[in-house]
Scaffold this motif. Sequence first.
Motif, mmCIF file in Angstrom:
data_model
loop_
_atom_site.group_PDB
_atom_site.id
_atom_site.type_symbol
_atom_site.label_atom_id
_atom_site.label_comp_id
_atom_site.label_asym_id
_atom_site.label_seq_id
_atom_site.Cartn_x
_atom_site.Cartn_y
_atom_site.Cartn_z
ATOM 1 N N PRO B 239 130.953 -2.447 3.789
ATOM 2 C CA PRO B 239 131.019 -3.514 4.800
ATOM 3 C C PRO B 239 129.712 -4.317 4.923
ATOM 4 O O PRO B 239 129.747 -5.513 5.208
ATOM 5 C CB PRO B 239 131.325 -2.753 6.095
ATOM 6 C CG PRO B 239 132.004 -1.504 5.652
ATOM 7 C CD PRO B 239 131.342 -1.140 4.362
ATOM 8 N N SER B 240 128.574 -3.660 4.691
ATOM 9 C CA SER B 240 127.294 -4.385 4.770
ATOM 10 C C SER B 240 127.185 -5.404 3.636
ATOM 11 O O SER B 240 126.602 -6.477 3.810
ATOM 12 C CB SER B 240 126.115 -3.401 4.696
ATOM 13 O OG SER B 240 126.209 -2.471 5.740
ATOM 14 N N THR B 249 136.876 -6.394 5.459
ATOM 15 C CA THR B 249 137.805 -5.445 4.839
ATOM 16 C C THR B 249 138.269 -4.452 5.903
ATOM 17 O O THR B 249 137.670 -4.379 6.974
ATOM 18 C CB THR B 249 137.112 -4.656 3.707
ATOM 19 O OG1 THR B 249 136.164 -3.779 4.306
ATOM 20 C CG2 THR B 249 136.419 -5.570 2.721
ATOM 21 N N PRO B 250 139.285 -3.671 5.597
ATOM 22 C CA PRO B 250 139.707 -2.636 6.565
ATOM 23 C C PRO B 250 138.846 -1.376 6.503
ATOM 24 O O PRO B 250 139.164 -0.394 7.161
ATOM 25 C CB PRO B 250 141.137 -2.319 6.140
ATOM 26 C CG PRO B 250 141.478 -3.272 5.063
ATOM 27 C CD PRO B 250 140.210 -3.750 4.475
ATOM 28 N N ILE B 251 137.794 -1.394 5.696
ATOM 29 C CA ILE B 251 137.017 -0.165 5.475
ATOM 30 C C ILE B 251 136.249 0.239 6.731
ATOM 31 O O ILE B 251 135.642 -0.592 7.389
ATOM 32 C CB ILE B 251 136.035 -0.374 4.296
ATOM 33 C CG1 ILE B 251 136.818 -0.496 2.999
ATOM 34 C CG2 ILE B 251 135.013 0.751 4.221
ATOM 35 C CD1 ILE B 251 135.992 -0.948 1.827
ATOM 36 N N GLU B 252 136.309 1.537 7.037
ATOM 37 C CA GLU B 252 135.488 2.099 8.108
ATOM 38 C C GLU B 252 134.700 3.276 7.540
ATOM 39 O O GLU B 252 135.210 4.024 6.712
ATOM 40 C CB GLU B 252 136.371 2.598 9.254
ATOM 41 C CG GLU B 252 136.992 1.461 10.048
ATOM 42 C CD GLU B 252 137.800 1.990 11.214
ATOM 43 O OE1 GLU B 252 137.344 1.867 12.348
ATOM 44 O OE2 GLU B 252 138.876 2.535 10.967
ATOM 45 N N ILE B 253 133.479 3.424 8.021
ATOM 46 C CA ILE B 253 132.586 4.439 7.453
ATOM 47 C C ILE B 253 132.582 5.707 8.314
ATOM 48 O O ILE B 253 132.270 5.649 9.508
ATOM 49 C CB ILE B 253 131.138 3.896 7.350
ATOM 50 C CG1 ILE B 253 131.122 2.523 6.664
ATOM 51 C CG2 ILE B 253 130.234 4.901 6.645
ATOM 52 C CD1 ILE B 253 131.557 2.517 5.242
ATOM 53 N N PRO B 297 134.691 13.183 12.892
ATOM 54 C CA PRO B 297 135.694 12.414 13.644
ATOM 55 C C PRO B 297 135.264 11.013 14.076
ATOM 56 O O PRO B 297 136.112 10.216 14.457
ATOM 57 C CB PRO B 297 135.937 13.291 14.880
ATOM 58 C CG PRO B 297 134.695 14.098 15.014
ATOM 59 C CD PRO B 297 134.154 14.298 13.653
ATOM 60 N N MET B 298 133.972 10.706 14.034
ATOM 61 C CA MET B 298 133.533 9.401 14.559
ATOM 62 C C MET B 298 132.886 8.547 13.481
ATOM 63 O O MET B 298 132.195 9.073 12.609
ATOM 64 C CB MET B 298 132.506 9.598 15.669
ATOM 65 C CG MET B 298 133.054 10.289 16.871
ATOM 66 S SD MET B 298 131.786 10.427 18.128
ATOM 67 C CE MET B 298 132.341 11.894 18.974
ATOM 68 N N GLU B 299 133.080 7.232 13.592
ATOM 69 C CA GLU B 299 132.384 6.316 12.689
ATOM 70 C C GLU B 299 130.880 6.542 12.824
ATOM 71 O O GLU B 299 130.344 6.586 13.930
ATOM 72 C CB GLU B 299 132.716 4.863 13.069
ATOM 73 C CG GLU B 299 131.982 3.862 12.197
ATOM 74 C CD GLU B 299 132.121 2.420 12.684
ATOM 75 O OE1 GLU B 299 133.053 2.133 13.458
ATOM 76 O OE2 GLU B 299 131.281 1.597 12.300
ATOM 77 N N LEU B 300 130.203 6.684 11.691
ATOM 78 C CA LEU B 300 128.752 6.897 11.736
ATOM 79 C C LEU B 300 128.141 6.511 10.395
ATOM 80 O O LEU B 300 128.601 6.961 9.353
ATOM 81 C CB LEU B 300 128.446 8.369 12.057
ATOM 82 C CG LEU B 300 126.981 8.738 12.244
ATOM 83 C CD1 LEU B 300 126.371 7.950 13.384
ATOM 84 C CD2 LEU B 300 126.823 10.232 12.488
ATOM 85 N N HIS B 301 127.090 5.706 10.447
ATOM 86 C CA HIS B 301 126.421 5.259 9.227
ATOM 87 C C HIS B 301 125.164 6.117 9.041
ATOM 88 O O HIS B 301 124.045 5.635 9.234
ATOM 89 C CB HIS B 301 126.086 3.775 9.326
ATOM 90 C CG HIS B 301 127.292 2.935 9.581
ATOM 91 N ND1 HIS B 301 127.903 2.189 8.607
ATOM 92 C CD2 HIS B 301 128.036 2.750 10.698
ATOM 93 C CE1 HIS B 301 128.959 1.578 9.106
ATOM 94 N NE2 HIS B 301 129.063 1.909 10.384
ATOM 95 N N SER B 302 125.360 7.349 8.718
ATOM 96 C CA SER B 302 124.225 8.269 8.637
ATOM 97 C C SER B 302 124.572 9.382 7.663
ATOM 98 O O SER B 302 125.732 9.758 7.510
ATOM 99 C CB SER B 302 123.942 8.844 10.023
ATOM 100 O OG SER B 302 123.111 9.979 9.910
#
Lengths: 82, 413
Positions: B239-240, B249-253, B297-302
């Motif tokens: 997404p970045s 896009t539909p992408i989730e991290i 379970p949660m979106e997280l960019h780490s």
Amino acid sequence: MKFFEFPLLGTRAISEFVPAHDDVLEPINLADNISAGDWVYERDSVPKITTEFWYHSTSQIWFKVERNTGTNQIYSAEVLRE
Amino acid sequence: MSMRLLKYAFIEDYAEDNWFNTPSDLKATYDVVIIGAGGHGLACAHYLAQDHGITNVAVLDSSYIGGGNTGRNTTIIRSNYLTPDGVKFYDQSIKLFKNLSCELDTNIFFSERGHYTLAHNTSTLRTARWRAEVNKHLGIKSEVVSPDEVLRACPEIQLDCGGSQAVEGALYHEPGAVARHDAVAWGYAKSASARGVEIHQHTPVTGINTDAQGISEVVTPKGVIKTRTVLSAVAGQTPSITKMVGIKTPIEIFPLQACVTEPIKPWLNTIIVSGSLHMYLSQSSRGELVMGAALDPMELHSRRSTFEFVTGLCDQVLDLFPFLSGVKINRQWAGMADMTPDFAPIMGTTPVKGFFLDSGWGTWGFKATPISGKTMANTIATNLNDPLIQSFNLDRFKNFNLVGEKGAAAIGH
């Protein structure tokens, strides 16, 4: 283990909560130049501060949580009321 | 440490050639810029050079080769998917994997083990039957087997799972395999580099410029590159990159975590997966047990791993293998997974001319490394989506034409 001070519950581990999606979709305006598919699926999943809805299953209370998705820092949690 | 390695530590004139080039300066122009020097990006560079003669290619990475999800997966290779599109795609991938050590002149430690997806209830067994039928129809060796056959393949397993969720059967997939993930990336880097491809590590992309003809420039701290073709192959950060060209896009991290135990004597000759217990397990050639679980379970960019992950996973593993209770965990890590709504990748052309996507690899990317490289190279060279990846295009979401692969995910999400 990560903990946070939740109203009504006190200090709880965040693993006790079930997160729901952050986006609350507004009804689509078909006159706009956007397809229904884009409206349903498009996401903006970059690191950001966002508001999410978390469910605490044992107490059956919903919370509105402000969180940074880049650092996982929680800023605030408030009880979600109708 | 091997004596050979030790010897090189004391030899000033290093006898082993570098596997890939490390040019310090970027050229002003490239025919193709690939963002992401993981397995997928390097495989694409290799096939662009080998199959299509396109060698004026730069592969850029913000970190080092294979340091992203290529080096963070649990190295499982399989093709027992649910949709014909997925099965055909991954079957081709396994065929390429089997010959990859020879093709790249690099031992990737490909080891065919067989793959058991355990069913602990009727609904999982039903999906297993469905997958087996689709697989068999397309010539893939998959079948539903009884608990006794699981026990024959893995006598150490406790089929009653400690009293709850007993194993009722399994989907057995004969071609299931493991391979060394770093070697895959290094092998592709070596081969691409030998053909003239430039690999620039520690070169993050900070912007992508466009003009009326589509992609025009890629911006990096080392300078601006002129190019008309860019491939994004950055698992976990798609997404970045797409934001730089104005595509959503539909992408989730979501983070995906894994761990290995200390090395122990070989006892596990196969791959064991349990969606109900959220765990998968194999033994590496070094003797370590490689284990993974469901997504966080949660979106997280780490990429921070957590204590809860290890305790939760070990709890589930011990239900099946109580005798492992004394084995210690050696390392744990996390990767960022590009999750899509239908659990299938997003590949091929995009609305921006000259911008190609190799993304949405969620928890199923490593096993697709060779075929994604080959099909993306073909797509870039011809500017037409390769027939194998047509159904994985980004436009499927606009048209509600999804490729429902969630039932074939190794673990629950």
